[in-house]
Design an enzyme around this catalytic site. Structure first.
Site, PDB file in Angstrom:
ATOM      1  N   ASP A  71      24.084  36.849   8.551  1.00 29.86           N
ATOM      2  CA  ASP A  71      22.917  37.705   8.455  1.00 29.86           C
ATOM      3  C   ASP A  71      22.815  38.446   9.935  1.00 29.86           C
ATOM      4  OD1 ASP A  71      20.456  38.725   7.550  1.00 29.86           O
ATOM      5  OD2 ASP A  71      19.432  37.278   8.158  1.00 29.86           O
ATOM      6  N   LEU A 121      43.096  26.203   3.627  1.00 31.35           N
ATOM      7  CA  LEU A 121      41.597  26.445   3.701  1.00 31.35           C
ATOM      8  C   LEU A 121      41.013  27.320   2.279  1.00 31.35           C
ATOM      9  CD1 LEU A 121      38.816  26.951   5.378  1.00 31.35           C
ATOM     10  CD2 LEU A 121      39.785  29.285   5.917  1.00 31.35           C
ATOM     11  N   HIS A 149      27.405  46.615   8.275  1.00 35.39           N
ATOM     12  CA  HIS A 149      28.035  45.988   7.211  1.00 35.39           C
ATOM     13  C   HIS A 149      29.628  46.170   7.606  1.00 35.39           C
ATOM     14  CE1 HIS A 149      24.306  44.898   5.273  1.00 35.39           C
ATOM     15  NE2 HIS A 149      24.183  46.056   4.838  1.00 35.39           N
TER      16      HIS A 149
HETATM   17  C1  IPE Z   1      20.728  36.299   2.985  1.00 32.57           C
HETATM   18  O1  IPE Z   1      20.299  37.421   4.134  1.00 32.57           O
HETATM   19  C2  IPE Z   1      21.724  36.635   2.135  1.00 32.57           C
HETATM   20  C3  IPE Z   1      23.058  37.041   2.891  1.00 32.57           C
HETATM   21  C4  IPE Z   1      23.405  36.721   4.008  1.00 32.57           C
HETATM   22  C5  IPE Z   1      24.006  37.503   1.934  1.00 32.57           C
HETATM   23  P1  IPE Z   1      18.922  38.100   3.712  1.00 32.57           P
HETATM   24  O2  IPE Z   1      19.058  39.131   4.926  1.00 32.57           O
HETATM   25  O3  IPE Z   1      19.254  38.713   2.326  1.00 32.57           O
HETATM   26  O4  IPE Z   1      17.968  37.106   3.636  1.00 32.57           O
HETATM   27  P2  IPE Z   1      16.267  37.482   3.772  1.00 32.57           P
HETATM   28  O5  IPE Z   1      15.906  38.481   2.968  1.00 32.57           O
HETATM   29  O6  IPE Z   1      16.275  37.735   5.435  1.00 32.57           O
HETATM   30  O7  IPE Z   1      15.779  35.925   3.732  1.00 32.57           O
HETATM   31  C1  IPE Z   2      23.393  40.363   6.146  1.00 33.11           C
HETATM   32  O1  IPE Z   2      22.809  41.510   6.918  1.00 33.11           O
HETATM   33  C2  IPE Z   2      24.470  40.981   4.939  1.00 33.11           C
HETATM   34  C3  IPE Z   2      23.772  41.066   3.622  1.00 33.11           C
HETATM   35  C4  IPE Z   2      22.641  40.572   3.313  1.00 33.11           C
HETATM   36  C5  IPE Z   2      24.485  41.626   2.582  1.00 33.11           C
HETATM   37  P1  IPE Z   2      21.578  42.066   6.593  1.00 33.11           P
HETATM   38  O2  IPE Z   2      21.625  43.337   5.963  1.00 33.11           O
HETATM   39  O3  IPE Z   2      20.622  41.188   5.822  1.00 33.11           O
HETATM   40  O4  IPE Z   2      20.967  42.531   8.034  1.00 33.11           O
HETATM   41  P2  IPE Z   2      19.403  42.386   8.468  1.00 33.11           P
HETATM   42  O5  IPE Z   2      19.066  41.136   8.207  1.00 33.11           O
HETATM   43  O6  IPE Z   2      18.720  43.341   7.784  1.00 33.11           O
HETATM   44  O7  IPE Z   2      19.673  42.586  10.171  1.00 33.11           O
HETATM   45 MG    MG Z   3      19.101  39.818   6.656  1.00 33.62          MG
END
Ligand code: IPE
Ligand code: IPE
Ligand code: MG
Length: 280
Positions: A35, A146, A52
């Site tokens: 995240d 792995l 990303h």
């Molecule tokens: C969780 O992250 C999902 C992934 C890392 C793929 P999100 O960014 O979607 O989660 P929330 O919305 O902060 O809970």
């Molecule tokens: C995690 O990073 C990747 C996915 C959920 C696909 P985020 O896109 O949720 O990044 P933040 O949480 O907005 O910083």
């Molecule tokens: Mg996120």
């Protein structure tokens, strides 16, 4: 593939850190909620998709480090069922990046005997993405190193619902619906992760203190580790720190640790320790 301990040289910043890790008490299964990509980009005044893109490198280095350490399973949360709420352009970038990763990574996966698997409802993925994913899964299916589980279009509650429906459907087909009872074993055996042990260590980057519908069933006794580091900045040092912290934890599974037994009557202490050890 060379073990991490052979690759690191004195003077390497990770050399000392790796030396403090007990190679005999490594987590068998590490799960990661990757995240913070969007925030990483925001802080640089870049579009979210740049975050990303910057998140692909840490996927590679984490897979490589886990393989070098001899970890059995790595489960990476790449896209949740809730992530469909995001703008279409962002979602399309995520699919493009997944295809880019798959296309580029296959030789490396093969070279290092890494087996790729996916967990989640893959049928909802764009057909090309799904086809490429399934091709890499098939191509690496005989590898015995792995195991990397990519959680894509994954939801923990959905997984449990699918598992229970699968059990009901099988019982119906076999004509034993009336006598059907579920138990922990039958549900666990029907989950996407049926062939993996439960995660020992669950890492979440970006400081969020929540599970976001990830592996709800499987993390019942996982050790949780949350780092403020945003996913694009995650690196082998961060992973080693998480493992080191994991090794300091006292996994009691509801029982008592040896320290907790201080004060117990010596005549009963042996029995208690035996009970704890045999419950693990
Ligand atoms: C969780 O992250 C999902 C992934 C890392 C793929 P999100 O960014 O979607 O989660 P929330 O919305 O902060 O809970
Ligand atoms: C995690 O990073 C990747 C996915 C959920 C696909 P985020 O896109 O949720 O990044 P933040 O949480 O907005 O910083
Ligand atoms: Mg996120």
């Amino acid at each position: 593939m060379k073990a991490l301990f052979e690759v690191l040289q004195p003077g390497d910043p990770d050399f000392e850190l790796a030396g403090t890790i007990d190679p005999h008490r490594l987590p068998k299964h590490i799960a990661i909620i990757m995240d913070g990509n969007g925030r990483w980009a925001n802080r640089r005044s870049l579009p979210r998709v740049a975050g990303h893109r910057a998140g692909v490198g840490p996927v590679r280095s984490t897979v490589e480090t886990c393989a070098r350490l001899g970890i059995d399973v790595l489960t990476l949360y790449a896209f949740s069922v809730e992530n469909w709420k995001r703008p279409r352009a962002e979602i399309e970038t995520l699919w493009r990046l997944l295809r880019f990763y798959l296309g580029k990574e296959l030789p490396e996966l093969q070279k290092n005997a890494i087996r790729l698997q996916a967990i989640g409802r893959l049928e909802a993925l764009p057909p090309k993405v799904r086809a490429e994913l399934e091709a890499v899964i098939e191509a690496t299916s005989h590898n015995r190193g792995l195991r990397v589980n990519l959680a894509i279009n994954y939801g923990g509650r959905m997984e449990i619902v699918d598992a229970v429906n699968g059990i009901i459907e099988r019982a119906r087909l076999e004509g034993r619906l009336d006598a059907l009872r579920v138990d922990e074993e039958s549900i666990a055996a029907q989950l996407y992760t049926a062939t993996s042990p439960d995660p020992d260590l669950l890492i979440r980057t970006s400081g969020e203190m929540r599970i976001s519908n990830f592996l709800l069933w499987q993390i019942a006794y996982s050790e949780l580790y949350v780092t403020e580091t945003l996913w694009p900045d995650f690196n082998p040092t961060e992973l080693l720190k998480a493992i080191l912290e994991y090794q300091k934890r006292d996994r009691r599974y509801g029982g008592l640790s040896r320290e907790g037994l201080n004060g117990a009557r010596p005549d009963r202490e042996e029995n208690l320790i035996e009970a704890i050890v045999s419950s693990r």
